[in-house]
Design a protein around this motif. Structure first.
Motif, mmCIF file in Angstrom:
data_model
loop_
_atom_site.group_PDB
_atom_site.id
_atom_site.type_symbol
_atom_site.label_atom_id
_atom_site.label_comp_id
_atom_site.label_asym_id
_atom_site.label_seq_id
_atom_site.Cartn_x
_atom_site.Cartn_y
_atom_site.Cartn_z
ATOM 1 N N ASP A 220 90.006 61.628 42.742
ATOM 2 C CA ASP A 220 88.589 61.314 42.525
ATOM 3 C C ASP A 220 88.216 59.974 43.148
ATOM 4 O O ASP A 220 87.123 59.818 43.703
ATOM 5 N N ARG A 223 88.104 60.205 47.066
ATOM 6 C CA ARG A 223 86.948 60.922 47.615
ATOM 7 C C ARG A 223 85.783 59.986 47.938
ATOM 8 O O ARG A 223 84.841 60.387 48.618
ATOM 9 N N PHE A 224 85.848 58.749 47.453
ATOM 10 C CA PHE A 224 84.789 57.783 47.740
ATOM 11 C C PHE A 224 85.127 56.890 48.936
ATOM 12 O O PHE A 224 84.350 55.996 49.263
ATOM 13 N N THR A 250 79.210 65.346 48.083
ATOM 14 C CA THR A 250 79.947 64.885 49.258
ATOM 15 C C THR A 250 78.998 64.389 50.338
ATOM 16 O O THR A 250 79.238 63.350 50.970
ATOM 17 N N ILE A 253 77.653 60.920 49.392
ATOM 18 C CA ILE A 253 78.610 59.840 49.650
ATOM 19 C C ILE A 253 78.664 59.525 51.142
ATOM 20 O O ILE A 253 78.672 58.354 51.552
ATOM 21 N N TRP A 257 77.597 55.909 52.860
ATOM 22 C CA TRP A 257 78.476 55.104 53.704
ATOM 23 C C TRP A 257 77.858 54.876 55.081
ATOM 24 O O TRP A 257 77.977 53.783 55.657
#
Length: 275
Positions: A220, A223-224, A250, A253, A257
């Motif tokens: 978890d 995944r970041f 997803t 995120i 980014w």
């Protein structure tokens, strides 16, 4: 991974971009990208890293994959190797190549001279990045076709997710390269400043080891990481296992980014040599 150029190569880039600067944005961009491609082709180390490493490196993790319970996670060796190869294309064909390219052009004052003309900052960065982005995209296509023929991965079950993952990965890799170039003093040190993101991404973004095989809490967190969303979308595109909620999370995120990286480039990218 270094992209060392002589001053003659720098003059070639400026000469090619100069006439285009008095033309339309499209022509300016094409001229700059063409000059950048010429310089990239002259650098054998960069060409080797961009073309061969993403194709060879995934097979180095093959023995480790045989020890994992991939079937229990709905995966197979072919899909995992395909995902890894595309992830490595993000890192080696785009990220590391562009870190060296941006720093090299800056240290030779190419970027500074380009800014004195009509060409805008986004055009300069995009024109410099285009050849590496095209190489990265070509690598992804070759890997997908090759794995389909040799490893029987077949066509992606959710092709739109696979395409979105590839495009987001390429764009974010280029943006992260510009961010890294901003904190890199010399072309030689680019090999060092690029290492943290490379290692973190290789180990924690599902390239060397599928996140599904990690402990839940660790997975978890991983995944970041910056490139994890792109890799997850590519893998989900082939397996078709992502739910609608997982896809939206997803994508969120990945876009977050990308926005952070673009903002950092606007604030931290250096156009003149660091002293």
């Amino acid at each position: 991974m270094s992209d060392v150029m002589d001053t003659g190569a720098g003059r070639t880039a400026r000469a090619s971009a100069g006439p285009a600067a008095r033309s339309t944005p499209g022509r300016r961009l094409r001229a700059l990208a063409r000059a950048e491609l010429t310089l990239l082709a002259r650098n054998r180390t960069a060409v080797f890293t961009a073309l061969l490493v993403p194709l060879v490196l995934p097979f180095s993790v093959r023995p480790a994959l045989d020890q994992l319970d991939l079937k229990g996670q709905g995966l197979n060796v072919g899909t995992v190797l395909l995902t890894a190869a595309i992830g490595f294309a993000f890192l080696f064909a785009v990220y590391t190549s562009l870190v060296s390219a941006f720093v090299s052009r800056r240290e030779e004052l190419v970027l500074k001279r380009l800014r004195t003309g009509e060409i805008g900052d986004p055009e300069i960065l995009l024109g410099t990045a285009l050849p590496s982005l095209c190489v990265g995209l070509a690598q992804c296509v070759i890997v997908a076709v090759g794995c389909g023929l040799l490893l029987d991965t077949g066509a992606p079950k959710a092709p739109l997710l696979a395409v979105a993952g590839v495009l987001l990965g390429l764009v974010l890799s280029a943006a992260l390269a510009a961010v890294t170039a901003g904190i890199t003093k010399t072309v030689e040190s680019a090999q060092v400043t690029a290492l943290p993101l490379m290692f973190v991404s290789m180990l924690g973004s599902g390239m060397a080891v599928p996140l599904e095989t990690l402990p839940d809490r660790l997975a978890d967190v991983c995944r970041f990481l910056p490139l994890s969303p792109a890799v997850r979308l590519v893998q989900g595109g082939w397996t078709g296992q992502l739910t609608g909620g997982q896809v939206l999370g997803t994508l969120a995120i990945a876009l977050a980014w990308t926005a952070v990286a673009v903002f950092a480039v606007q604030r931290r990218f250096r156009w003149e040599p660091r002293h």
